[in-house]
Design an enzyme around this catalytic site. Sequence first.
Site, PDB file in Angstrom:
ATOM      1  N   GLY A   1       0.577  -1.142   0.067  1.00  0.00           N
ATOM      2  CA  GLY A   1       0.035   0.053   0.035  1.00  0.00           C
ATOM      3  C   GLY A   1       1.069   1.333   0.011  1.00  0.00           C
ATOM      4  O   GLY A   1       1.952   1.265  -0.003  1.00  0.00           O
ATOM      5  N   SER A   2       0.132   2.453   0.029  1.00  0.00           N
ATOM      6  CA  SER A   2       0.134   3.255  -1.036  1.00  0.00           C
ATOM      7  C   SER A   2       0.374   4.766  -0.665  1.00  0.00           C
ATOM      8  O   SER A   2       1.214   5.269  -1.209  1.00  0.00           O
ATOM      9  CB  SER A   2      -1.072   3.231  -1.692  1.00  0.00           C
ATOM     10  OG  SER A   2      -2.103   3.338  -0.782  1.00  0.00           O
ATOM     11  N   ARG A   3      -0.317   5.321   0.331  1.00  0.00           N
ATOM     12  CA  ARG A   3      -0.044   6.675   0.605  1.00  0.00           C
ATOM     13  C   ARG A   3      -0.160   6.997   2.389  1.00  0.00           C
ATOM     14  O   ARG A   3      -0.929   6.273   2.679  1.00  0.00           O
ATOM     15  CB  ARG A   3      -1.037   7.685  -0.158  1.00  0.00           C
ATOM     16  CG  ARG A   3      -0.657   9.200  -0.042  1.00  0.00           C
ATOM     17  CD  ARG A   3      -1.439  10.009  -1.119  1.00  0.00           C
ATOM     18  NE  ARG A   3      -2.458  10.930  -0.047  1.00  0.00           N
ATOM     19  CZ  ARG A   3      -3.436  11.499  -0.438  1.00  0.00           C
ATOM     20  NH1 ARG A   3      -4.075  11.142  -1.573  1.00  0.00           N
ATOM     21  NH2 ARG A   3      -4.095  12.542   0.352  1.00  0.00           N
TER      22      ARG A   3
END
Length: 214
Positions: free
Chosen positions: A179-181
């Site tokens: 995941g990601s941000r």
Amino acid sequence: MGGRRSGGSRLPGSFAPGAWRYALLALALAVPLSLLSRLGRCSRRWTLAAPLLAVGALLFHRDPDRTPPDSGVLAPADGRVSVVREEGDRVRVGVFMNVTDVHVNRAPLGGRVDAVDHEPGKHRPAFSKESDRNEKLHVRFADHEVTLIAGAFARRIHPYVGAGDELDRGERLGHISFGSRTDVLLPESVDPGDLTVQRGQKVRAGETVLARLD
């Protein structure tokens, strides 16, 4: 009941919790794929995919130790700064993590965790504007907030902390599997002129300073 946490069950300087589970699941595919290959029902290249996926899972969940500098608001994640914007009298800085980045998140400032809140949402690519409506986990402190945001492929956010826990600056607070941000809503005392990073800049969790503090 509050108290100090050690930042998740892990081997120091190795892997985030759950890393071996993903790796073993990938390796478990090796046996049936090997049998199918011998029977001529799948290409031999697929028998190599399982160990490669296992190695990829471990690399994705690697968790190196970090040494925070003496002062300043720290980056919560490895990656590139993808969001810098004002929200009322506050400043938000977001860091996008690509597949090669470490995905363990760290506390930008020390303090007591007031709440950990899950917010359901979509799973859009984390680099897009629509990612603001994605699934989130908010780790709230008295003067700032860290938000872990799921992406199109990342759908498991793993917090290491709960309400009442005391965290040191730079301590691990969670990770996003694939995941990601991760965003930081900075304290009200921080204004845009205090920022030391800009969009597109590469940062390291627990080491890069995002903003100066008075």
